[in-house]
Write a protein that holds these residues in place. Structure first.
Motif, PDB file in Angstrom:
ATOM      1  N   GLY A  92      20.567 -27.377  29.540  1.00  0.00           N
ATOM      2  CA  GLY A  92      21.084 -28.381  30.698  1.00  0.00           C
ATOM      3  C   GLY A  92      22.317 -28.802  30.010  1.00  0.00           C
ATOM      4  O   GLY A  92      23.289 -29.489  31.023  1.00  0.00           O
ATOM      5  N   ASP A  93      22.657 -28.486  29.098  1.00  0.00           N
ATOM      6  CA  ASP A  93      23.946 -28.790  27.986  1.00  0.00           C
ATOM      7  C   ASP A  93      25.577 -27.980  28.663  1.00  0.00           C
ATOM      8  O   ASP A  93      24.969 -26.964  29.450  1.00  0.00           O
ATOM      9  CB  ASP A  93      24.098 -28.819  26.715  1.00  0.00           C
ATOM     10  N   GLU A  94      26.546 -28.631  28.716  1.00  0.00           N
ATOM     11  CA  GLU A  94      27.508 -27.548  29.214  1.00  0.00           C
ATOM     12  C   GLU A  94      28.580 -26.766  28.308  1.00  0.00           C
ATOM     13  O   GLU A  94      29.017 -27.935  27.159  1.00  0.00           O
ATOM     14  CB  GLU A  94      28.321 -28.610  30.151  1.00  0.00           C
ATOM     15  N   THR A 138      32.836 -33.306  30.361  1.00  0.00           N
ATOM     16  CA  THR A 138      32.103 -34.281  31.282  1.00  0.00           C
ATOM     17  C   THR A 138      31.646 -35.139  30.436  1.00  0.00           C
ATOM     18  O   THR A 138      31.502 -34.261  29.604  1.00  0.00           O
ATOM     19  CB  THR A 138      31.073 -33.498  32.179  1.00  0.00           C
ATOM     20  N   GLU A 139      29.973 -36.104  30.668  1.00  0.00           N
ATOM     21  CA  GLU A 139      29.087 -36.659  29.382  1.00  0.00           C
ATOM     22  C   GLU A 139      28.631 -35.162  29.813  1.00  0.00           C
ATOM     23  O   GLU A 139      27.430 -35.734  28.107  1.00  0.00           O
ATOM     24  CB  GLU A 139      28.907 -37.704  29.939  1.00  0.00           C
ATOM     25  N   ARG A 140      28.045 -33.848  29.763  1.00  0.00           N
ATOM     26  CA  ARG A 140      27.430 -33.105  29.231  1.00  0.00           C
ATOM     27  C   ARG A 140      27.739 -32.014  29.024  1.00  0.00           C
ATOM     28  O   ARG A 140      27.777 -30.637  28.013  1.00  0.00           O
ATOM     29  CB  ARG A 140      26.367 -32.392  30.519  1.00  0.00           C
ATOM     30  N   THR A 141      29.220 -32.622  28.508  1.00  0.00           N
ATOM     31  CA  THR A 141      29.536 -31.369  27.471  1.00  0.00           C
ATOM     32  C   THR A 141      29.782 -30.933  25.888  1.00  0.00           C
ATOM     33  O   THR A 141      29.357 -31.954  25.121  1.00  0.00           O
ATOM     34  CB  THR A 141      31.723 -30.864  27.962  1.00  0.00           C
ATOM     35  N   LYS A 142      29.403 -30.615  25.672  1.00  0.00           N
ATOM     36  CA  LYS A 142      28.826 -29.941  24.132  1.00  0.00           C
ATOM     37  C   LYS A 142      29.374 -29.002  23.001  1.00  0.00           C
ATOM     38  O   LYS A 142      29.658 -29.325  22.373  1.00  0.00           O
ATOM     39  CB  LYS A 142      27.226 -29.811  24.287  1.00  0.00           C
ATOM     40  N   ALA A 354      21.708 -26.444  36.581  1.00  0.00           N
ATOM     41  CA  ALA A 354      22.015 -27.522  36.925  1.00  0.00           C
ATOM     42  C   ALA A 354      20.831 -28.166  37.569  1.00  0.00           C
ATOM     43  O   ALA A 354      20.653 -29.344  37.956  1.00  0.00           O
ATOM     44  CB  ALA A 354      22.644 -27.621  37.611  1.00  0.00           C
ATOM     45  N   GLN A 359      21.357 -31.774  38.504  1.00  0.00           N
ATOM     46  CA  GLN A 359      23.029 -32.075  37.479  1.00  0.00           C
ATOM     47  C   GLN A 359      23.911 -31.238  38.409  1.00  0.00           C
ATOM     48  O   GLN A 359      23.502 -30.373  39.148  1.00  0.00           O
ATOM     49  CB  GLN A 359      23.425 -31.589  35.825  1.00  0.00           C
TER      50      GLN A 359
END
Ligand SMILES: *Cc1c(COP(=O)(O)O)cnc(C)c1O
Length: 412
Positions: A92-94, A138-142, A354, A359
């Motif tokens: 799920g991480d972007e 986004t807050e999911r971007t790693k 997603a 997401q």
């Protein structure tokens, strides 16, 4: 057709590139590869768990790219996956990637359960745009995977700063950029990790293969474990402190790569000389765009020679131009990538991951990638290994076809 160009070969004119001066064969090899392969064969240490050839190559290659650690593995695709996993990227991480690149840059994230998100490229360099990247965070971007496409380093100062600002891991996809340097520093360990490919088409090859570089000891240990079934370097054979795959390279490949690395600087000089000559000869051709010079690019990897010819964006025209170039004796030209943000398989799998996590998955907006994917053609590194005389003929063939571009008609 302007009067100062001879008729196109498809229209009965003389071919620009003589048939008796073909592009050099690829890959190259000599006694060094033969001896290295035989030494491994007779040693009976065919796997890197029992020999030291791959380990020696890892040190030599890391030194060459000025990185502290190198870990070899099966290919450049899984090198990106292993680098992302080492950085803790998971389900799920972007991961932000450019759409104008080989599909592995994006699919590598999906293998880790992560979601590739596309940010647009610069239309003049074809490289991932740092501002578009920042807008996609986004807050999911790693992580972010800038690609040193064609061998030209991405804007690493901007990406390193962006990584620090948002707490993101920067993985350099340097599959096409062996020997490249940005502001004097070889690529691969400018970001947190860097990945390379030794697949057949690349500037250095063992048929298949790859390597992950990093300056970070903890990340290097994590890559090692991913490649070696969760083992710990120096630990026990049945000690698996994490879950890993077996992605090891064989000693045969290590032997070939050691010989290829020794020859690499000499071949790279030829590619550089020919690419510089092509830039001079094609720089003033009307209707043909080359990436602008950038003082930060202190060494170009010279894997591909990219050209944009806007007149070829009309339907069917680029294919007609490739046929015209083949008739001129230049068959080794590509029409380049189909943009990944329009690849149905990548989009479906990204939406699936997603969706399972509730997401959002954004529709990519990458007009520059759409534009360049319609009018780009490229020469590959094998063409860049030709003689000076052939390189001049290659430029003449391209200039001739570009001058006639408006008159080219497609099949349909
Ligand atoms: C070749 C390539 C890869 C994948 O490497 P393989 O060894 O073929 O798996 C990844 N990214 C880019 C930009 C490449 O050109």
């Amino acid at each position: 057709m302007p009067a100062d160009f001879p008729a196109l070969a498809i229209n009965g004119g003389p071919a620009a590139v003589p048939a008796d001066d073909p592009a050099p064969e690829w890959p190259t090899y000599d006694d060094a590869e033969e001896k290295g392969l035989l030494d491994v064969l007779t040693s009976r240490n065919w796997g890197s768990t029992h020999g030291d050839v791959v380990a020696t190559f890892e040190r030599e290659f890391a030194d060459y790219q000025q990185a502290a650690h190198g870990t070899c593995l099966t290919n450049g695709t899984l090198a990106i996956s292993a680098a992302l996993r080492a950085a803790g990227v998971g389900v799920g991480d972007e991961v932000i990637v450019p759409p104008y690149t080989f599909i592995a840059t994006a699919s590598a994230a999906l293998f880790m359960g992560a979601v590739p998100v596309f940010a647009d490229v610069d239309p003049l360099t074809h490289l991932l745009d740092p501002d578009a990247t920042e807008a996609a965070v986004t807050e999911r971007t790693k992580a972010v995977v800038p690609v040193h496409l064609a061998g030209r380093p991405a804007a690493m100062d901007a990406f390193v700063a962006l990584g620090a600002r948002h707490g993101l891991t920067i993985v350099e996809d340097a599959a096409q950029a062996i020997g490249a340097a940005y502001q004097g520093r070889p690529v691969g360990a400018i970001g947190d990790l860097g990945t390379f490919s030794f697949q057949t088409s690349k500037n250095m090859t063992a048929g298949e293969g790859g390597v992950v570089l990093t300056d970070d000891e903890t990340l290097a240990a994590a890559v090692y474990s991913t490649v070696n079934v969760g083992r710990v370097r120096g630990g026990g054979w049945y000690q698996h402190d994490s879950v890993g795959l077996n992605l090891r390279l064989t000693e045969f490949q290590g032997a070939v790569l050691r010989a290829q690395l020794a020859r690499f600087p000499a071949l790279q000089e030829i590619r550089e000389r020919n690419a510089t000559l092509l830039t001079t000869l094609l720089g003033d051709v009307d209707g043909l765009l080359l990436a602008p010079e950038d003082p930060a690019v202190t060494a170009h990897g010279r894997h591909l020679f990219l050209m944009r010819i806007p007149a070829l964006a009309a339907p069917g025209r680029r294919d007609a131009a490739l046929r015209a170039l083949a008739a001129e004796g230049l068959a080794e030209v590509s029409s380049g990538y189909v943009p990944l943000h329009r690849n149905g398989a990548l989009i479906a799998e990204s939406k699936d991951i997603a969706g399972r996590l509730s997401q959002p998955y954004p529709v990519a907006d990458c007009p520059n990638a759409d534009l360049v994917s319609q009018d780009t053609i490229w020469l590959n590194q094998r063409t860049l290994l030709g003689s000076e005389q052939r390189t001049r003929a290659v430029a003449a063939a391209i200039a001739k076809v570009v001058a006639a571009a408006d008159d080219l008609v497609g099949d349909e």
